[in-house]
Design a protein around this motif. Sequence first.
Motif, short mmCIF file in Angstrom:
data_model
loop_
_atom_site.label_atom_id
_atom_site.label_comp_id
_atom_site.label_asym_id
_atom_site.label_seq_id
_atom_site.Cartn_x
_atom_site.Cartn_y
_atom_site.Cartn_z
N ARG A 2 0.84 -1.19 0.00
CA ARG A 2 0.00 0.00 0.00
C ARG A 2 0.87 1.24 0.00
NH1 ARG A 2 -4.40 -1.60 4.72
NH2 ARG A 2 -5.21 -3.49 3.70
N PRO A 3 0.36 2.37 -0.53
CA PRO A 3 1.15 3.60 -0.52
C PRO A 3 1.51 4.02 0.90
CG PRO A 3 -0.73 3.79 -1.99
CD PRO A 3 -0.92 2.51 -1.24
N ARG A 4 2.81 4.20 1.14
CA ARG A 4 3.35 4.66 2.42
C ARG A 4 3.08 3.69 3.57
NH1 ARG A 4 2.00 11.18 2.56
NH2 ARG A 4 2.97 11.69 0.55
N HIS A 5 2.57 2.53 3.29
CA HIS A 5 2.29 1.56 4.36
C HIS A 5 2.77 0.19 3.89
CE1 HIS A 5 -0.08 4.27 6.89
NE2 HIS A 5 -0.67 4.69 5.78
N GLY A 6 3.56 -0.47 4.72
CA GLY A 6 4.02 -1.81 4.40
C GLY A 6 3.02 -2.86 4.85
N MET A 7 3.19 -4.05 4.32
CA MET A 7 2.34 -5.18 4.69
C MET A 7 3.17 -6.17 5.50
SD MET A 7 -0.55 -4.40 3.27
CE MET A 7 -1.44 -5.94 3.29
N ARG A 8 2.54 -6.76 6.49
CA ARG A 8 3.21 -7.76 7.33
C ARG A 8 3.01 -9.14 6.72
NH1 ARG A 8 4.38 -6.02 12.65
NH2 ARG A 8 3.54 -3.97 13.17
N ILE A 9 4.09 -9.87 6.55
CA ILE A 9 4.01 -11.26 6.10
C ILE A 9 3.88 -12.13 7.34
CG2 ILE A 9 5.18 -13.11 4.88
CD1 ILE A 9 6.57 -11.03 3.19
N VAL A 10 2.72 -12.70 7.54
CA VAL A 10 2.43 -13.47 8.76
C VAL A 10 2.63 -14.96 8.56
CG1 VAL A 10 0.84 -11.73 9.63
CG2 VAL A 10 -0.02 -13.55 8.16
N LYS A 80 2.80 -15.61 -4.94
CA LYS A 80 1.42 -15.12 -4.96
C LYS A 80 1.06 -14.61 -3.57
CE LYS A 80 -3.36 -16.44 -6.00
NZ LYS A 80 -4.26 -17.55 -6.39
N PHE A 81 0.76 -13.32 -3.46
CA PHE A 81 0.41 -12.71 -2.18
C PHE A 81 -1.11 -12.79 -1.98
CE2 PHE A 81 4.44 -10.74 -3.24
CZ PHE A 81 5.11 -10.82 -2.04
N VAL A 82 -1.49 -13.36 -0.83
CA VAL A 82 -2.91 -13.52 -0.51
C VAL A 82 -3.20 -12.73 0.77
CG1 VAL A 82 -4.76 -15.14 0.06
CG2 VAL A 82 -2.95 -15.81 -1.55
N PRO A 83 -4.01 -11.70 0.72
CA PRO A 83 -4.33 -10.94 1.95
C PRO A 83 -5.13 -11.77 2.93
CG PRO A 83 -5.70 -10.20 0.12
CD PRO A 83 -4.70 -11.13 -0.47
N SER A 84 -4.81 -11.63 4.20
CA SER A 84 -5.48 -12.39 5.26
C SER A 84 -6.63 -11.59 5.84
CB SER A 84 -4.48 -12.75 6.37
OG SER A 84 -5.13 -13.40 7.42
N LYS A 85 -7.71 -12.29 6.13
CA LYS A 85 -8.88 -11.65 6.73
C LYS A 85 -8.77 -11.56 8.26
CE LYS A 85 -11.97 -13.25 3.05
NZ LYS A 85 -13.20 -14.01 2.75
N ILE A 86 -7.75 -12.20 8.84
CA ILE A 86 -7.59 -12.21 10.29
C ILE A 86 -6.95 -10.90 10.72
CG2 ILE A 86 -6.50 -13.38 12.24
CD1 ILE A 86 -6.50 -15.93 10.59
N LYS A 87 -7.52 -10.27 11.75
CA LYS A 87 -6.97 -9.02 12.25
C LYS A 87 -5.64 -9.29 12.96
CE LYS A 87 -11.43 -6.74 12.88
NZ LYS A 87 -12.33 -6.06 13.84
#
Length: 468
Positions: A2-10, A80-87
Amino acid sequence: DRPRHGMRIVGFEVEPFSVKHDYINKVDFEECVNEVAGDNNDCALETCSAESPVGINSAPLVLDTKREKHTEVIWSYDVKFVPSKIKWSTRWDTYLQAADDPQVHWFSILNSFMIVLFLSGLVAMIMIRTIKKDFQRYEQQDFMEDGQEETGWKLVHGDVFRPPVMSGWLSVLVGSGVQLTVSLLFLMIFACFGFLSPANRGALMQAMLFLFVFMGMVGGFTSARLFRSFKGNKWKSNSMWTAMLFPGVCFGIFFVLNLLIWGQKSSGAVPFGTLFALICMWFGISTPLVFLGSYFGFRKAPIDFPTRTNQIPRQVPEQPWFVNGFLNILVGGVLPFGAVFVEVFYVLSSIWLHQFYYMFGFLFLVVLILLMTCAEITVVTCYFQLCCENYHWWWRSFFTSGCSSLYLFMYSLYYAFAKLQMARALAGLVYVGYMMIVSTAFFLITGSFGFLVCFFFVRKIYSAIKID
Protein backbone atom coordinates in the motif's frame (compact mmCIF):
# COMPACT_ATOMS: atom_id res chain seq x y z
CA ASP A 1 2.37 -2.75 -0.97
CA ARG A 2 0.00 0.00 0.00
CA PRO A 3 1.15 3.60 -0.52
CA ARG A 4 3.35 4.66 2.42
CA HIS A 5 2.29 1.56 4.36
CA GLY A 6 4.02 -1.81 4.40
CA MET A 7 2.34 -5.18 4.69
CA ARG A 8 3.21 -7.76 7.33
CA ILE A 9 4.01 -11.26 6.10
CA VAL A 10 2.43 -13.47 8.76
CA GLY A 11 3.03 -16.81 7.07
CA PHE A 12 3.84 -18.64 3.87
CA GLU A 13 3.06 -21.93 2.17
CA VAL A 14 5.31 -23.78 -0.28
CA GLU A 15 3.65 -25.97 -2.93
CA PRO A 16 6.15 -27.88 -5.10
CA PHE A 17 5.45 -28.94 -8.70
CA SER A 18 7.31 -30.97 -11.30
CA VAL A 19 7.09 -29.03 -14.57
CA LYS A 20 8.58 -29.68 -18.02
CA HIS A 21 9.56 -26.17 -19.11
CA ASP A 22 9.74 -25.18 -22.78
CA TYR A 23 11.44 -22.22 -24.41
CA ILE A 24 9.44 -19.84 -26.54
CA ASN A 25 11.83 -20.10 -29.49
CA LYS A 26 12.30 -23.86 -28.93
CA VAL A 27 16.07 -23.55 -28.58
CA ASP A 28 18.22 -26.26 -27.07
CA PHE A 29 19.15 -25.80 -23.43
CA GLU A 30 22.86 -25.91 -24.24
CA GLU A 31 22.46 -22.63 -26.10
CA CYS A 32 21.00 -20.97 -22.98
CA VAL A 33 23.64 -22.01 -20.46
CA ASN A 34 24.81 -18.91 -18.48
CA GLU A 35 22.50 -16.72 -20.56
CA VAL A 36 19.89 -14.30 -19.19
CA ALA A 37 16.38 -15.35 -20.08
CA GLY A 38 14.52 -12.95 -22.32
CA ASP A 39 17.48 -11.23 -24.03
CA ASN A 40 16.51 -10.73 -27.70
CA ASN A 41 13.55 -13.04 -27.09
CA ASP A 42 15.97 -15.90 -26.59
CA CYS A 43 15.91 -18.37 -23.68
CA ALA A 44 12.50 -17.13 -22.47
CA LEU A 45 10.29 -19.78 -20.89
CA GLU A 46 6.91 -20.39 -22.44
CA THR A 47 5.65 -22.37 -19.44
CA CYS A 48 6.52 -19.84 -16.73
CA SER A 49 5.01 -16.44 -17.42
CA ALA A 50 2.14 -14.23 -16.37
CA GLU A 51 0.03 -15.56 -19.25
CA SER A 52 0.70 -19.22 -18.46
CA PRO A 53 1.58 -19.63 -14.75
CA VAL A 54 2.73 -22.92 -13.32
CA GLY A 55 -0.09 -24.99 -11.87
CA ILE A 56 -1.16 -28.48 -10.93
CA ASN A 57 -2.18 -29.20 -14.54
CA SER A 58 1.28 -28.46 -15.93
CA ALA A 59 3.04 -31.33 -17.66
CA PRO A 60 5.58 -32.94 -15.32
CA LEU A 61 9.22 -33.44 -16.15
CA VAL A 62 10.03 -37.10 -16.80
CA LEU A 63 13.64 -38.20 -16.57
CA ASP A 64 14.72 -40.69 -19.25
CA THR A 65 17.47 -42.84 -17.81
CA LYS A 66 18.31 -44.30 -21.25
CA ARG A 67 18.98 -40.93 -22.84
CA GLU A 68 22.64 -40.37 -23.70
CA LYS A 69 22.53 -36.58 -23.67
CA HIS A 70 22.15 -34.43 -20.57
CA THR A 71 18.68 -33.62 -19.36
CA GLU A 72 17.95 -30.03 -18.47
CA VAL A 73 16.20 -29.39 -15.11
CA ILE A 74 14.98 -25.83 -14.70
CA TRP A 75 14.16 -24.53 -11.22
CA SER A 76 11.60 -21.73 -11.08
CA TYR A 77 9.22 -20.23 -8.56
CA ASP A 78 6.13 -18.04 -8.50
CA VAL A 79 5.07 -15.80 -5.63
CA LYS A 80 1.42 -15.12 -4.96
CA PHE A 81 0.41 -12.71 -2.18
CA VAL A 82 -2.91 -13.52 -0.51
CA PRO A 83 -4.33 -10.94 1.95
CA SER A 84 -5.48 -12.39 5.26
CA LYS A 85 -8.88 -11.65 6.73
CA ILE A 86 -7.59 -12.21 10.29
CA LYS A 87 -6.97 -9.02 12.25
CA TRP A 88 -3.47 -8.42 13.56
CA SER A 89 -4.71 -8.18 17.15
CA THR A 90 -6.33 -11.65 16.99
CA ARG A 91 -3.55 -13.47 15.12
CA TRP A 92 -2.70 -15.66 18.14
CA ASP A 93 -6.22 -16.99 18.62
CA THR A 94 -5.36 -19.94 16.39
CA TYR A 95 -2.70 -21.14 18.84
CA LEU A 96 -5.08 -20.61 21.73
CA GLN A 97 -7.84 -22.64 20.09
CA ALA A 98 -5.39 -25.36 19.04
CA ALA A 99 -4.28 -26.04 22.62
CA ASP A 100 -4.62 -29.57 23.95
CA ASP A 101 -6.92 -28.77 26.87
CA PRO A 102 -8.24 -25.19 26.66
CA GLN A 103 -11.43 -26.04 28.55
CA VAL A 104 -9.45 -27.46 31.48
CA HIS A 105 -7.27 -24.37 31.51
CA TRP A 106 -10.18 -21.94 31.55
CA PHE A 107 -12.12 -23.97 34.11
CA SER A 108 -9.12 -24.17 36.46
CA ILE A 109 -8.58 -20.41 36.37
CA LEU A 110 -12.27 -19.73 36.94
CA ASN A 111 -12.37 -22.27 39.75
CA SER A 112 -9.39 -20.68 41.51
CA PHE A 113 -10.94 -17.25 41.12
CA MET A 114 -14.25 -18.37 42.64
CA ILE A 115 -12.52 -20.12 45.54
CA VAL A 116 -10.46 -17.04 46.32
CA LEU A 117 -13.52 -14.80 46.13
CA PHE A 118 -15.36 -17.08 48.52
CA LEU A 119 -12.44 -17.11 50.95
CA SER A 120 -12.11 -13.35 50.66
CA GLY A 121 -15.73 -12.82 51.62
CA LEU A 122 -15.51 -15.33 54.43
CA VAL A 123 -12.31 -13.87 55.86
CA ALA A 124 -13.59 -10.32 55.54
CA MET A 125 -16.82 -11.18 57.33
CA ILE A 126 -15.03 -12.95 60.18
CA MET A 127 -12.44 -10.22 60.58
CA ILE A 128 -14.95 -7.36 60.51
CA ARG A 129 -17.29 -9.01 63.01
CA THR A 130 -14.44 -10.04 65.34
CA ILE A 131 -12.69 -6.67 65.30
CA LYS A 132 -16.00 -4.85 65.72
CA LYS A 133 -16.69 -6.88 68.87
CA ASP A 134 -13.19 -6.07 70.13
CA PHE A 135 -13.78 -2.36 69.62
CA GLN A 136 -17.09 -2.55 71.49
CA ARG A 137 -15.49 -4.48 74.34
CA TYR A 138 -12.60 -2.00 74.67
CA GLU A 139 -15.00 0.94 74.63
CA GLN A 140 -17.00 -0.65 77.43
CA GLN A 141 -13.83 -1.14 79.46
CA ASP A 142 -13.23 2.63 79.37
CA PHE A 143 -16.31 3.08 81.57
CA MET A 144 -15.32 0.31 83.99
CA GLU A 145 -12.97 0.46 86.90
CA ASP A 146 -9.37 1.38 86.25
CA GLY A 147 -8.13 -1.70 88.04
CA GLN A 148 -9.54 -4.10 85.48
CA GLU A 149 -6.78 -5.62 83.39
CA GLU A 150 -6.81 -5.32 79.60
CA THR A 151 -6.76 -8.42 77.44
CA GLY A 152 -6.24 -9.20 73.79
CA TRP A 153 -4.32 -7.26 71.16
CA LYS A 154 -4.87 -3.94 72.92
CA LEU A 155 -2.59 -5.10 75.73
CA VAL A 156 0.52 -4.93 73.48
CA HIS A 157 -0.11 -1.39 72.23
CA GLY A 158 3.13 -0.22 73.83
CA ASP A 159 5.28 -2.76 71.96
CA VAL A 160 3.48 -3.44 68.69
CA PHE A 161 5.45 -0.73 66.84
CA ARG A 162 8.81 -1.54 68.40
CA PRO A 163 11.43 -1.78 65.61
CA PRO A 164 12.18 -5.42 64.82
CA VAL A 165 15.50 -7.19 64.96
CA MET A 166 17.57 -6.49 61.82
CA SER A 167 15.16 -3.77 60.78
CA GLY A 168 17.59 -2.55 58.10
CA TRP A 169 17.49 -5.88 56.27
CA LEU A 170 13.69 -5.90 56.47
CA SER A 171 13.49 -2.46 54.84
CA VAL A 172 15.91 -3.59 52.10
CA LEU A 173 13.82 -6.69 51.32
CA VAL A 174 10.57 -4.71 51.32
CA GLY A 175 12.07 -2.06 49.03
CA SER A 176 13.31 -4.71 46.57
CA GLY A 177 9.93 -6.46 46.69
CA VAL A 178 8.04 -3.24 45.95
CA GLN A 179 10.38 -2.55 43.04
CA LEU A 180 9.65 -6.01 41.62
CA THR A 181 5.89 -5.75 42.26
CA VAL A 182 5.51 -2.42 40.47
CA SER A 183 7.61 -3.70 37.56
CA LEU A 184 5.47 -6.84 37.31
CA LEU A 185 2.20 -4.90 37.32
CA PHE A 186 3.40 -2.56 34.56
CA LEU A 187 4.64 -5.57 32.59
CA MET A 188 1.23 -7.26 32.81
CA ILE A 189 -0.52 -4.05 31.71
CA PHE A 190 1.76 -3.68 28.68
CA ALA A 191 1.28 -7.35 27.78
CA CYS A 192 -2.51 -7.12 28.08
CA PHE A 193 -2.62 -4.14 25.70
CA GLY A 194 -0.60 -6.07 23.12
CA PHE A 195 2.69 -4.19 23.34
CA LEU A 196 4.58 -7.47 23.84
CA SER A 197 4.24 -10.06 21.08
CA PRO A 198 4.32 -13.77 21.99
CA ALA A 199 6.26 -14.36 18.77
CA ASN A 200 9.31 -12.69 20.30
CA ARG A 201 10.11 -15.03 23.15
CA GLY A 202 12.64 -12.69 24.72
CA ALA A 203 10.46 -9.58 24.64
CA LEU A 204 8.81 -10.34 27.99
CA MET A 205 12.11 -10.81 29.80
CA GLN A 206 13.67 -7.75 28.19
CA ALA A 207 10.68 -5.61 29.16
CA MET A 208 10.80 -6.91 32.74
CA LEU A 209 14.51 -6.14 32.94
CA PHE A 210 14.09 -2.57 31.69
CA LEU A 211 11.10 -1.95 33.98
CA PHE A 212 12.99 -3.25 37.01
CA VAL A 213 15.95 -1.01 36.23
CA PHE A 214 13.84 2.12 35.85
CA MET A 215 11.70 1.32 38.91
CA GLY A 216 14.76 1.57 41.16
CA MET A 217 13.54 4.92 42.41
CA VAL A 218 10.35 3.31 43.79
CA GLY A 219 12.34 0.62 45.60
CA GLY A 220 14.80 3.12 47.07
CA PHE A 221 12.03 5.42 48.25
CA THR A 222 10.11 2.60 49.98
CA SER A 223 13.22 1.17 51.63
CA ALA A 224 14.42 4.55 52.94
CA ARG A 225 10.95 5.55 54.15
CA LEU A 226 10.59 2.35 56.14
CA PHE A 227 14.18 2.45 57.35
CA ARG A 228 13.74 5.93 58.80
CA SER A 229 10.52 4.84 60.53
CA PHE A 230 12.67 2.19 62.25
CA LYS A 231 14.87 5.06 63.52
CA GLY A 232 17.73 4.18 61.21
CA ASN A 233 20.16 6.90 60.16
CA LYS A 234 22.60 5.25 57.70
CA TRP A 235 20.51 5.86 54.62
CA LYS A 236 23.45 5.53 52.22
CA SER A 237 24.23 2.03 53.47
CA ASN A 238 20.54 1.15 53.23
CA SER A 239 20.42 2.46 49.67
CA MET A 240 23.52 0.52 48.67
CA TRP A 241 22.11 -2.77 49.96
CA THR A 242 18.76 -2.09 48.27
CA ALA A 243 20.51 -1.50 44.95
CA MET A 244 22.90 -4.46 45.28
CA LEU A 245 21.20 -7.31 47.14
CA PHE A 246 18.64 -8.80 44.74
CA PRO A 247 20.38 -7.81 41.48
CA GLY A 248 23.68 -9.08 42.90
CA VAL A 249 22.21 -12.48 43.83
CA CYS A 250 20.59 -12.84 40.40
CA PHE A 251 23.70 -11.75 38.52
CA GLY A 252 25.92 -14.04 40.61
CA ILE A 253 23.79 -17.12 39.89
CA PHE A 254 23.44 -16.15 36.24
CA PHE A 255 27.18 -15.57 35.81
CA VAL A 256 28.14 -18.91 37.38
CA LEU A 257 25.65 -20.77 35.19
CA ASN A 258 26.89 -18.92 32.14
CA LEU A 259 30.47 -19.92 32.95
CA LEU A 260 29.42 -23.56 33.08
CA ILE A 261 27.65 -23.20 29.73
CA TRP A 262 30.75 -21.54 28.29
CA GLY A 263 32.79 -24.49 29.49
CA GLN A 264 30.59 -26.82 27.44
CA LYS A 265 31.13 -24.60 24.34
CA SER A 266 27.40 -24.23 23.95
CA SER A 267 25.82 -21.66 21.65
CA GLY A 268 23.34 -20.86 24.42
CA ALA A 269 25.98 -19.01 26.44
CA VAL A 270 25.41 -15.27 26.83
CA PRO A 271 28.21 -13.29 25.13
CA PHE A 272 30.48 -10.98 27.09
CA GLY A 273 28.99 -7.89 25.44
CA THR A 274 25.54 -8.69 26.80
CA LEU A 275 26.95 -9.23 30.30
CA PHE A 276 28.74 -5.90 30.10
CA ALA A 277 25.50 -4.21 29.01
CA LEU A 278 23.70 -5.71 32.01
CA ILE A 279 26.38 -4.41 34.37
CA CYS A 280 26.13 -0.95 32.80
CA MET A 281 22.35 -0.94 33.28
CA TRP A 282 22.77 -2.10 36.87
CA PHE A 283 25.39 0.41 37.97
CA GLY A 284 24.61 3.18 35.49
CA ILE A 285 20.82 3.37 35.72
CA SER A 286 19.34 1.24 38.51
CA THR A 287 21.79 2.15 41.30
CA PRO A 288 21.61 5.95 40.78
CA LEU A 289 17.79 5.76 40.68
CA VAL A 290 17.74 3.78 43.94
CA PHE A 291 19.93 6.41 45.61
CA LEU A 292 17.73 9.18 44.24
CA GLY A 293 14.60 7.52 45.60
CA SER A 294 16.28 6.91 48.95
CA TYR A 295 17.28 10.56 49.14
CA PHE A 296 13.70 11.74 48.74
CA GLY A 297 12.34 8.97 50.99
CA PHE A 298 14.73 9.76 53.83
CA ARG A 299 14.00 13.48 53.63
CA LYS A 300 10.30 12.90 54.30
CA ALA A 301 9.03 12.73 57.85
CA PRO A 302 8.96 9.22 59.34
CA ILE A 303 5.72 7.29 59.39
CA ASP A 304 3.59 8.34 62.33
CA PHE A 305 2.64 5.48 64.66
CA PRO A 306 -0.66 5.78 66.58
CA THR A 307 0.82 4.52 69.87
CA ARG A 308 3.99 5.22 71.81
CA THR A 309 6.56 2.49 72.34
CA ASN A 310 7.49 1.55 75.91
CA GLN A 311 11.13 1.76 76.94
CA ILE A 312 11.15 -1.73 78.45
CA PRO A 313 9.99 -4.54 76.14
CA ARG A 314 7.04 -6.59 77.35
CA GLN A 315 7.58 -10.30 77.93
CA VAL A 316 5.72 -12.47 75.44
CA PRO A 317 3.64 -15.17 77.19
CA GLU A 318 3.71 -18.81 76.19
CA GLN A 319 2.00 -19.20 72.82
CA PRO A 320 -0.64 -21.79 71.86
CA TRP A 321 0.31 -24.37 69.28
CA PHE A 322 -1.84 -22.87 66.53
CA VAL A 323 0.10 -19.58 66.54
CA ASN A 324 3.50 -21.23 66.33
CA GLY A 325 5.65 -19.13 64.04
CA PHE A 326 7.05 -21.94 61.90
CA LEU A 327 3.63 -23.58 61.53
CA ASN A 328 1.92 -20.32 60.64
CA ILE A 329 4.51 -19.53 58.01
CA LEU A 330 4.22 -22.96 56.35
CA VAL A 331 0.41 -22.92 56.39
CA GLY A 332 0.26 -19.30 55.27
CA GLY A 333 2.17 -20.04 52.08
CA VAL A 334 -0.17 -22.81 50.92
CA LEU A 335 -3.19 -20.66 50.10
CA PRO A 336 -1.46 -18.12 47.79
CA PHE A 337 0.32 -20.85 45.87
CA GLY A 338 -2.81 -23.00 45.72
CA ALA A 339 -4.66 -20.17 44.00
CA VAL A 340 -2.12 -19.84 41.17
CA PHE A 341 -0.44 -23.21 40.72
CA VAL A 342 -2.50 -24.05 37.61
CA GLU A 343 -1.24 -20.94 35.85
CA VAL A 344 2.28 -21.74 37.08
CA PHE A 345 2.11 -25.00 35.12
CA TYR A 346 1.36 -23.18 31.86
CA VAL A 347 4.02 -20.56 32.49
CA LEU A 348 6.64 -23.25 33.13
CA SER A 349 5.53 -25.08 29.98
CA SER A 350 5.96 -21.87 28.01
CA ILE A 351 9.47 -21.34 29.36
CA TRP A 352 10.90 -24.85 29.33
CA LEU A 353 8.82 -26.66 26.68
CA HIS A 354 8.85 -23.75 24.18
CA GLN A 355 5.07 -23.48 24.07
CA PHE A 356 3.30 -20.27 23.16
CA TYR A 357 1.79 -18.33 26.05
CA TYR A 358 -0.95 -16.01 24.89
CA MET A 359 -3.42 -15.25 27.68
CA PHE A 360 -1.76 -12.33 29.42
CA GLY A 361 -5.14 -11.05 30.55
CA PHE A 362 -5.73 -14.15 32.63
CA LEU A 363 -2.16 -14.01 33.89
CA PHE A 364 -2.77 -10.46 35.08
CA LEU A 365 -5.94 -11.66 36.82
CA VAL A 366 -3.98 -14.48 38.48
CA VAL A 367 -1.38 -11.98 39.73
CA LEU A 368 -4.15 -9.92 41.32
CA ILE A 369 -5.59 -13.08 42.91
CA LEU A 370 -2.14 -13.91 44.27
CA LEU A 371 -1.67 -10.47 45.84
CA MET A 372 -5.17 -10.47 47.29
CA THR A 373 -4.66 -13.91 48.83
CA CYS A 374 -1.30 -12.86 50.32
CA ALA A 375 -2.95 -9.85 51.93
CA GLU A 376 -5.77 -11.92 53.43
CA ILE A 377 -3.69 -14.71 54.91
CA THR A 378 -1.13 -12.29 56.35
CA VAL A 379 -3.75 -10.12 58.04
CA VAL A 380 -5.52 -13.13 59.57
CA THR A 381 -2.36 -14.72 60.99
CA CYS A 382 -1.13 -11.34 62.29
CA TYR A 383 -4.43 -10.70 64.06
CA PHE A 384 -4.35 -14.08 65.81
CA GLN A 385 -0.74 -13.45 66.79
CA LEU A 386 -1.58 -10.07 68.36
CA CYS A 387 -4.55 -11.58 70.19
CA CYS A 388 -2.09 -13.97 71.84
CA GLU A 389 -0.07 -10.92 73.04
CA ASN A 390 2.82 -11.59 70.66
CA TYR A 391 3.99 -8.31 69.14
CA HIS A 392 6.81 -9.76 66.99
CA TRP A 393 4.78 -9.50 63.82
CA TRP A 394 7.18 -7.67 61.47
CA TRP A 395 9.25 -10.52 60.12
CA ARG A 396 6.49 -13.10 60.47
CA SER A 397 4.14 -11.09 58.25
CA PHE A 398 6.84 -10.98 55.58
CA PHE A 399 7.63 -14.70 55.74
CA THR A 400 3.99 -15.82 55.97
CA SER A 401 3.05 -14.71 52.48
CA GLY A 402 6.61 -15.10 51.17
CA CYS A 403 6.62 -18.79 52.08
CA SER A 404 4.57 -19.45 48.93
CA SER A 405 7.88 -19.19 47.06
CA LEU A 406 9.02 -22.36 48.84
CA TYR A 407 6.07 -24.25 47.38
CA LEU A 408 6.79 -22.71 43.98
CA PHE A 409 10.35 -24.02 44.07
CA MET A 410 9.22 -27.47 45.23
CA TYR A 411 6.62 -27.59 42.47
CA SER A 412 9.24 -26.61 39.89
CA LEU A 413 11.36 -29.58 40.99
CA TYR A 414 8.36 -31.88 40.61
CA TYR A 415 7.67 -30.37 37.19
CA ALA A 416 11.25 -31.06 36.11
CA PHE A 417 11.03 -34.74 37.07
CA ALA A 418 7.54 -35.20 35.60
CA LYS A 419 7.71 -33.21 32.34
CA LEU A 420 11.33 -32.55 31.39
CA GLN A 421 13.97 -34.94 30.12
CA MET A 422 17.47 -33.75 30.97
CA ALA A 423 20.28 -35.83 29.55
CA ARG A 424 23.10 -33.97 31.33
CA ALA A 425 23.66 -32.81 34.86
CA LEU A 426 24.46 -29.32 33.58
CA ALA A 427 20.93 -28.97 32.20
CA GLY A 428 19.48 -29.81 35.61
CA LEU A 429 21.85 -27.37 37.29
CA VAL A 430 20.82 -24.59 34.90
CA TYR A 431 17.15 -25.36 35.54
CA VAL A 432 17.57 -25.27 39.32
CA GLY A 433 19.59 -22.05 39.13
CA TYR A 434 17.03 -20.21 37.04
CA MET A 435 14.15 -21.44 39.19
CA MET A 436 16.01 -20.23 42.28
CA ILE A 437 16.09 -16.74 40.74
CA VAL A 438 12.37 -16.93 39.93
CA SER A 439 11.52 -18.22 43.43
CA THR A 440 13.58 -15.46 45.05
CA ALA A 441 11.72 -12.81 43.06
CA PHE A 442 8.43 -14.50 43.97
CA PHE A 443 9.45 -14.47 47.64
CA LEU A 444 10.19 -10.74 47.58
CA ILE A 445 6.97 -9.85 45.74
CA THR A 446 4.60 -11.85 47.94
CA GLY A 447 6.46 -11.11 51.17
CA SER A 448 6.65 -7.34 50.66
CA PHE A 449 3.02 -7.04 49.61
CA GLY A 450 1.81 -9.09 52.57
CA PHE A 451 3.98 -7.06 54.93
CA LEU A 452 2.73 -3.68 53.67
CA VAL A 453 -0.92 -4.73 53.90
CA CYS A 454 -0.34 -6.10 57.40
CA PHE A 455 1.46 -2.87 58.37
CA PHE A 456 -1.52 -0.83 57.17
CA PHE A 457 -3.91 -3.14 59.08
CA VAL A 458 -2.01 -2.85 62.38
CA ARG A 459 -1.81 0.95 62.14
CA LYS A 460 -5.51 1.07 61.33
CA ILE A 461 -6.76 -0.97 64.28
CA TYR A 462 -4.48 0.70 66.85
CA SER A 463 -5.43 4.17 65.64
CA ALA A 464 -9.10 3.36 66.21
CA ILE A 465 -8.84 2.66 69.97
CA LYS A 466 -8.22 4.97 72.89
CA ILE A 467 -4.87 4.55 74.59
CA ASP A 468 -4.20 6.19 77.98
